[in-house]
Design an enzyme around this catalytic site. Structure first.
Site, PDB file in Angstrom:
ATOM      1  N   TYR A 114       0.871  -1.179   0.000  1.00 18.27           N
ATOM      2  CA  TYR A 114       0.000   0.000   0.000  1.00 18.27           C
ATOM      3  C   TYR A 114       0.905   1.225   0.000  1.00 18.27           C
ATOM      4  CZ  TYR A 114      -3.558   3.139   2.155  1.00 18.27           C
ATOM      5  OH  TYR A 114      -4.433   4.148   2.452  1.00 18.27           O
ATOM      6  N   THR A 140       2.422   6.789   1.869  1.00 16.88           N
ATOM      7  CA  THR A 140       3.330   7.724   2.552  1.00 16.88           C
ATOM      8  C   THR A 140       4.505   8.142   1.665  1.00 16.88           C
ATOM      9  OG1 THR A 140       2.741   6.644   4.611  1.00 16.88           O
ATOM     10  CG2 THR A 140       4.705   8.016   4.663  1.00 16.88           C
ATOM     11  N   GLY A 173       3.266  12.390   5.373  1.00 14.42           N
ATOM     12  CA  GLY A 173       2.962  11.267   6.264  1.00 14.42           C
ATOM     13  C   GLY A 173       1.543  11.419   6.767  1.00 14.42           C
ATOM     14  N   SER A 174       1.403  12.051   7.930  1.00 15.96           N
ATOM     15  CA  SER A 174       0.059  12.277   8.476  1.00 15.96           C
ATOM     16  C   SER A 174      -0.764  13.126   7.510  1.00 15.96           C
ATOM     17  CB  SER A 174       0.157  12.993   9.821  1.00 15.96           C
ATOM     18  OG  SER A 174       0.892  12.220  10.718  1.00 15.96           O
ATOM     19  N   ARG A 194      -8.281   0.678  10.289  1.00 15.75           N
ATOM     20  CA  ARG A 194      -7.806   1.033  11.630  1.00 15.75           C
ATOM     21  C   ARG A 194      -8.231  -0.008  12.648  1.00 15.75           C
ATOM     22  NH1 ARG A 194      -8.418   7.528  10.774  1.00 15.75           N
ATOM     23  NH2 ARG A 194      -6.374   7.723   9.820  1.00 15.75           N
ATOM     24  N   GLY A 218      14.732  -8.257  35.258  1.00 12.02           N
ATOM     25  CA  GLY A 218      15.913  -8.360  34.391  1.00 12.02           C
ATOM     26  C   GLY A 218      15.678  -9.309  33.226  1.00 12.02           C
ATOM     27  N   GLU A 267      -0.877   3.599   9.983  1.00  9.93           N
ATOM     28  CA  GLU A 267      -2.329   3.757   9.778  1.00  9.93           C
ATOM     29  C   GLU A 267      -2.889   4.932  10.594  1.00  9.93           C
ATOM     30  OE1 GLU A 267      -3.198   2.502   6.798  1.00  9.93           O
ATOM     31  OE2 GLU A 267      -5.163   2.438   7.765  1.00  9.93           O
TER      32      GLU A 267
HETATM   33  C1  LIG Z   1       7.400   0.223   9.869  1.00 12.30           C
HETATM   34  C2  LIG Z   1       6.497   1.114   9.095  1.00 12.30           C
HETATM   35  C3  LIG Z   1       5.637   0.583   8.151  1.00 12.30           C
HETATM   36  C4  LIG Z   1       4.807   1.432   7.392  1.00 12.30           C
HETATM   37  N1  LIG Z   1       4.028   0.905   6.403  1.00 12.30           N
HETATM   38  C5  LIG Z   1       3.370   1.752   5.548  1.00 12.30           C
HETATM   39  C6  LIG Z   1       2.713   1.241   4.388  1.00 12.30           C
HETATM   40  O1  LIG Z   1       2.680   0.041   4.131  1.00 12.30           O
HETATM   41  N2  LIG Z   1       2.139   2.136   3.534  1.00 12.30           N
HETATM   42  C7  LIG Z   1       2.155   3.482   3.759  1.00 12.30           C
HETATM   43  O2  LIG Z   1       1.622   4.237   2.952  1.00 12.30           O
HETATM   44  N3  LIG Z   1       2.756   4.000   4.881  1.00 12.30           N
HETATM   45  C8  LIG Z   1       3.377   3.153   5.761  1.00 12.30           C
HETATM   46  N4  LIG Z   1       4.021   3.664   6.860  1.00 12.30           N
HETATM   47  C9  LIG Z   1       4.010   5.106   7.092  1.00 12.30           C
HETATM   48  C10 LIG Z   1       3.167   5.520   8.290  1.00 12.30           C
HETATM   49  O3  LIG Z   1       1.801   5.377   8.009  1.00 12.30           O
HETATM   50  C11 LIG Z   1       3.579   6.954   8.654  1.00 12.30           C
HETATM   51  O4  LIG Z   1       4.882   6.862   9.229  1.00 12.30           O
HETATM   52  C12 LIG Z   1       2.630   7.625   9.604  1.00 12.30           C
HETATM   53  O5  LIG Z   1       1.407   7.884   8.982  1.00 12.30           O
HETATM   54  C13 LIG Z   1       3.196   8.939  10.164  1.00 12.30           C
HETATM   55  O6  LIG Z   1       3.713   9.751   9.172  1.00 12.30           O
HETATM   56  P1  LIG Z   1       5.195  10.360   9.312  1.00 12.30           P
HETATM   57  O7  LIG Z   1       6.097   9.226   9.621  1.00 12.30           O
HETATM   58  O8  LIG Z   1       5.466  11.166   8.123  1.00 12.30           O
HETATM   59  O9  LIG Z   1       5.131  11.261  10.603  1.00 12.30           O
HETATM   60  P2  LIG Z   1       4.607  12.771  10.674  1.00 12.30           P
HETATM   61  O10 LIG Z   1       3.299  12.888  10.004  1.00 12.30           O
HETATM   62  O11 LIG Z   1       5.686  13.696  10.260  1.00 12.30           O
HETATM   63  O12 LIG Z   1       4.406  12.890  12.246  1.00 12.30           O
HETATM   64  C14 LIG Z   1       5.467  13.081  13.165  1.00 12.30           C
HETATM   65  C15 LIG Z   1       4.841  13.379  14.528  1.00 12.30           C
HETATM   66  O13 LIG Z   1       4.065  14.589  14.451  1.00 12.30           O
HETATM   67  C16 LIG Z   1       2.731  14.356  14.840  1.00 12.30           C
HETATM   68  N5  LIG Z   1       1.851  15.154  13.975  1.00 12.30           N
HETATM   69  C17 LIG Z   1       1.684  15.029  12.642  1.00 12.30           C
HETATM   70  N6  LIG Z   1       0.802  15.931  12.189  1.00 12.30           N
HETATM   71  C18 LIG Z   1       0.401  16.642  13.251  1.00 12.30           C
HETATM   72  C19 LIG Z   1      -0.498  17.733  13.422  1.00 12.30           C
HETATM   73  N7  LIG Z   1      -1.200  18.231  12.399  1.00 12.30           N
HETATM   74  N8  LIG Z   1      -0.670  18.223  14.656  1.00 12.30           N
HETATM   75  C20 LIG Z   1       0.014  17.719  15.708  1.00 12.30           C
HETATM   76  N9  LIG Z   1       0.868  16.685  15.597  1.00 12.30           N
HETATM   77  C21 LIG Z   1       1.065  16.150  14.398  1.00 12.30           C
HETATM   78  C22 LIG Z   1       2.531  12.872  14.661  1.00 12.30           C
HETATM   79  O14 LIG Z   1       1.511  12.380  15.501  1.00 12.30           O
HETATM   80  C23 LIG Z   1       3.891  12.313  15.040  1.00 12.30           C
HETATM   81  O15 LIG Z   1       3.994  12.206  16.425  1.00 12.30           O
HETATM   82  C24 LIG Z   1       4.818   2.825   7.639  1.00 12.30           C
HETATM   83  C25 LIG Z   1       5.674   3.356   8.618  1.00 12.30           C
HETATM   84  C26 LIG Z   1       6.510   2.524   9.328  1.00 12.30           C
HETATM   85  C27 LIG Z   1       7.447   3.131  10.337  1.00 12.30           C
END
Ligand SMILES: Cc1cc2nc3c(=O)[nH]c(=O)nc-3n(C[C@H](O)[C@H](O)[C@H](O)COP(=O)(O)OP(=O)(O)OC[C@H]3O[C@@H](n4cnc5c(N)ncnc54)[C@H](O)[C@@H]3O)c2cc1C
Length: 559
Positions: free
Chosen positions: A131, A134, A139-140, A252, A351, A374
């Site tokens: 999928y 990202t 990301g978010s 989710r 431990g 997710e």
């Molecule tokens: C092991 C692994 C597997 C994954 N598998 C997939 C996959 O198969 N397909 C896919 O598409 N993605 C995948 N992902 C991506 C994952 O869904 C994203 O890492 C996640 O959605 C967060 O995005 P980001 O890492 O860019 O963090 P960011 O969005 O940059 O967030 C960083 C921090 O800021 C906070 N934050 C973000 N926006 C806001 C806001 N507006 N206000 C306040 N706080 C905020 C977040 O909660 C977080 O604590 C995977 C990630 C990992 C680590």
């Protein structure tokens, strides 16, 4: 909720039972503990085993409708299977989840032709999927995605697209046969189906991760990758974010089930360990300072998460659309509870817990991902708060008072399941929201997010009370988990509802006062409006209930 007239989608209880047994047998034969530890240490994706779970076991058939050659499992079935898979190994479970997720845009947004072709192929060939949403910069906030899909036209018709850009953190990224990829067309974000080996499509090396090291996570790169026009999911540009939203309630729930399964897997190990570990003249299982901190509250929080998952799954299977907010509450509660339980399990093993051999250290690292992928916990808090805030406004402040009244009615019909304390929590929350409205406190993002967290706790307390009442009346759905018996569930319901009420009163008051929403003159009256005295009174009997639940949990270990 479970009425005789409601028709639920999904497997019958017997078929679900066979499926769960088959997965357990497969794991017992193919995924022994030492192999799981070795895969984790070597950061190795067991491709053959994950593929065998599809080709031999047919796990992937679960989420494919019967008309496309699958088993036609519903949300409830997927929750039970995901919980079991994650209790075995969250890395392997993620490999399976990626196929579930990867095919979702097609299943929910595809044309009939696309569904017949692609879902049919996934069912028949056991294709591994990924999928791809990202990106390094998105990301978010998926709306910020930069991967582009440029139209390729011939004689005035769009015959395909050229994809350019990069994806990041994609599960199964290095191994999938088929990818769903979100890219920006001139009209907006759109899902494309991309096959492995397409020219210009490459993947990066496996990421070196904190946990779920038995899963493969890789970046994807697209350089002028040609994708024929019939691979635009749904046949229309610009539907990508809507299609992604359509499945959140469902996907989710899967990650929520991961939190639940991993959390219980860790807690079960702590329960077993503490029956034989002698300290201070007796087994740790008999030390209240141990059980009431490291075991009992975590069991209650996990079961509150489960209650919300099961209610949401039933509603999805009854045909309610999307349920995004409910999916967010389920994910938030169960994954935070899973993390808390796994962390406590390390402490519970002392431990030994800190060494690799006892597995809880690995589970702790593995389950960490569930509050990130997710949708992070903070994004869940925002999703929940925004939606329920609207409900508060639309109902002129009665949304949570109404829930409280329903819980009061339940408390009359089924006393002793926690409904009374859950009602106190809901009334208090309604008052806090109203004060936040009057004083415009949700302009502070932190207050909004804290409210989201309290909403999730209050609604889960209600769900657990309802579940305990149904269990007592012998009305749990046939497919429901029976981890705890009816008596233990009622005790857990009472303990958790007290916690939720105390949290709402303390945290709600803290942020209302902290945001200058209540002056010192107004404070006594505001505390009364929250029902502080009743919430404190409701804590009576808490220790007795914790003693009782500890006995029930340890009786399960001995049984
Ligand atoms: C092991 C692994 C597997 C994954 N598998 C997939 C996959 O198969 N397909 C896919 O598409 N993605 C995948 N992902 C991506 C994952 O869904 C994203 O890492 C996640 O959605 C967060 O995005 P980001 O890492 O860019 O963090 P960011 O969005 O940059 O967030 C960083 C921090 O800021 C906070 N934050 C973000 N926006 C806001 C806001 N507006 N206000 C306040 N706080 C905020 C977040 O909660 C977080 O604590 C995977 C990630 C990992 C680590």
């Amino acid at each position: 909720m479970t009425t005789a007239e409601t028709a639920y989608a999904g497997l019958d209880a017997e078929t679900l039972g066979f499926t769960l047994d088959a997965i357990s047998d497969f794991a017992a034969r193919n995924l022994p503990q030492q192999l799981l530890l070795d895969l984790d240490a070597g950061h190795e994706f067991p491709e053959d085993l994950v593929r065998a779970m599809c080709t031999e076991l047919g796990v992937h058939l679960l989420f494919i409708p019967e008309e496309y050659g699958g088993m036609g499992g519903g949300a409830f079935d997927v929750y039970r299977v995901c919980e079991l898979l994650s209790a075995i190994d969250l890395g392997v479970a993620t490999g399976v989840l990626a196929t579930f997720l990867g095919s979702d845009p097609i299943l929910w947004g595809g044309t009939e032709e696309q569904k017949t072709h692609w879902m049919g192929r996934i069912a028949e060939e056991g294709l591994l999927m990924a999928y791809g949403a990202t990106e390094p910069e998105a990301g978010s906030d998926l709306g910020a995605l930069r991967t582009t899909a440029e139209r390729v036209e011939k004689d005035g018709d769009v015959v395909g697209y050229r994809l350019n850009g990069a994806k990041m953190w994609i599960s199964n990224g290095g191994y999938a046969d088929l990818y769903s990829v979100l890219a920006r067309t001139p009209v907006g974000p759109t899902w494309f189906i991309v096959e492995r080996g397409a020219e210009g499509f490459t993947h990066g090396k496996p990421e070196d991760k904190h946990g779920i090291r038995a899963s493969n996570t890789a970046a994807l790169s697209f350089e002028d990758v040609f994708v024929p026009a019939d691979r635009v999911v749904g046949g229309m540009e610009g539907q990508g974010l809507v299609q992604a939203q359509l499945v959140f309630g469902y996907t989710r729930l899967m990650v929520a089930a991961f939190g639940l399964g991993a959390g219980w897997a860790a807690l079960d190990r702590a329960l077993t360990y503490s029956t034989t570990r002698i300290q201070g003249g007796g087994p740790l299982s008999q030390k209240q300072g141990y059980t009431h901190k490291l075991i009992v509250p975590h069991a209650c929080r996990l079961e509150a998460g489960r209650a919300f998952i099961e209610e949401t799954a039933l509603r999805l299977d009854a045909g309610e659309p999307s349920l995004n907010t409910e999916g967010a509450i389920a994910k938030y509660m169960a994954t935070e509870a899973g993390n808390g339980a796994a962390d406590a399990a390390i402490q519970a093993l002392g431990g030994y817990g800190y060494t690799r051999e006892y597995m809880v250290e690995k589970i702790r690292r593995d389950v960490r991902i569930t509050t990130i992928y997710e949708g992070t916990s903070e994004i869940m808090e925002m999703t929940i708060a925004r939606d329920r805030w609207q409900s508060h406004l639309k109902t002129r402040g009665s949304f949570y008072h109404d829930q409280a009244r329903e819980l009061e009615a339940l408390a009359t019909q089924a006393p002793g399941v926690g409904a009374q304390a859950a009602a106190l929590a809901a009334h208090a929350l309604a008052e806090i929201l109203e004060r936040a409205r009057i004083k415009r406190l949700t302009r502070n993002q932190h207050v909004l997010f804290r409210l989201g967290s309290l909403m999730a706790r209050v609604e889960s307390a209600g769900a657990l009370a309802r579940r305990a009442a149904r269990a007592r009346a012998g009305r749990l759905p046939e497919k429901a988990d029976r981890h705890l018996d009816a008596g233990a569930l009622a005790t857990a319901g009472r303990i958790y509802a007290r916690e939720a009420a105390a949290d709402v009163a303390a945290e709600g008051l803290r942020w209302t006062v902290g945001g200058d929403g209540v002056s010192s003159d107004e404070l006594p009256a505001f505390e009364r409006s929250l029902g502080m005295a009743a919430i404190h009174e409701a804590q009576a009997g808490l220790l007795q209930d914790m003693d009782s639940l500890a006995r029930s949990l340890y009786a399960r270990v001995k049984a």
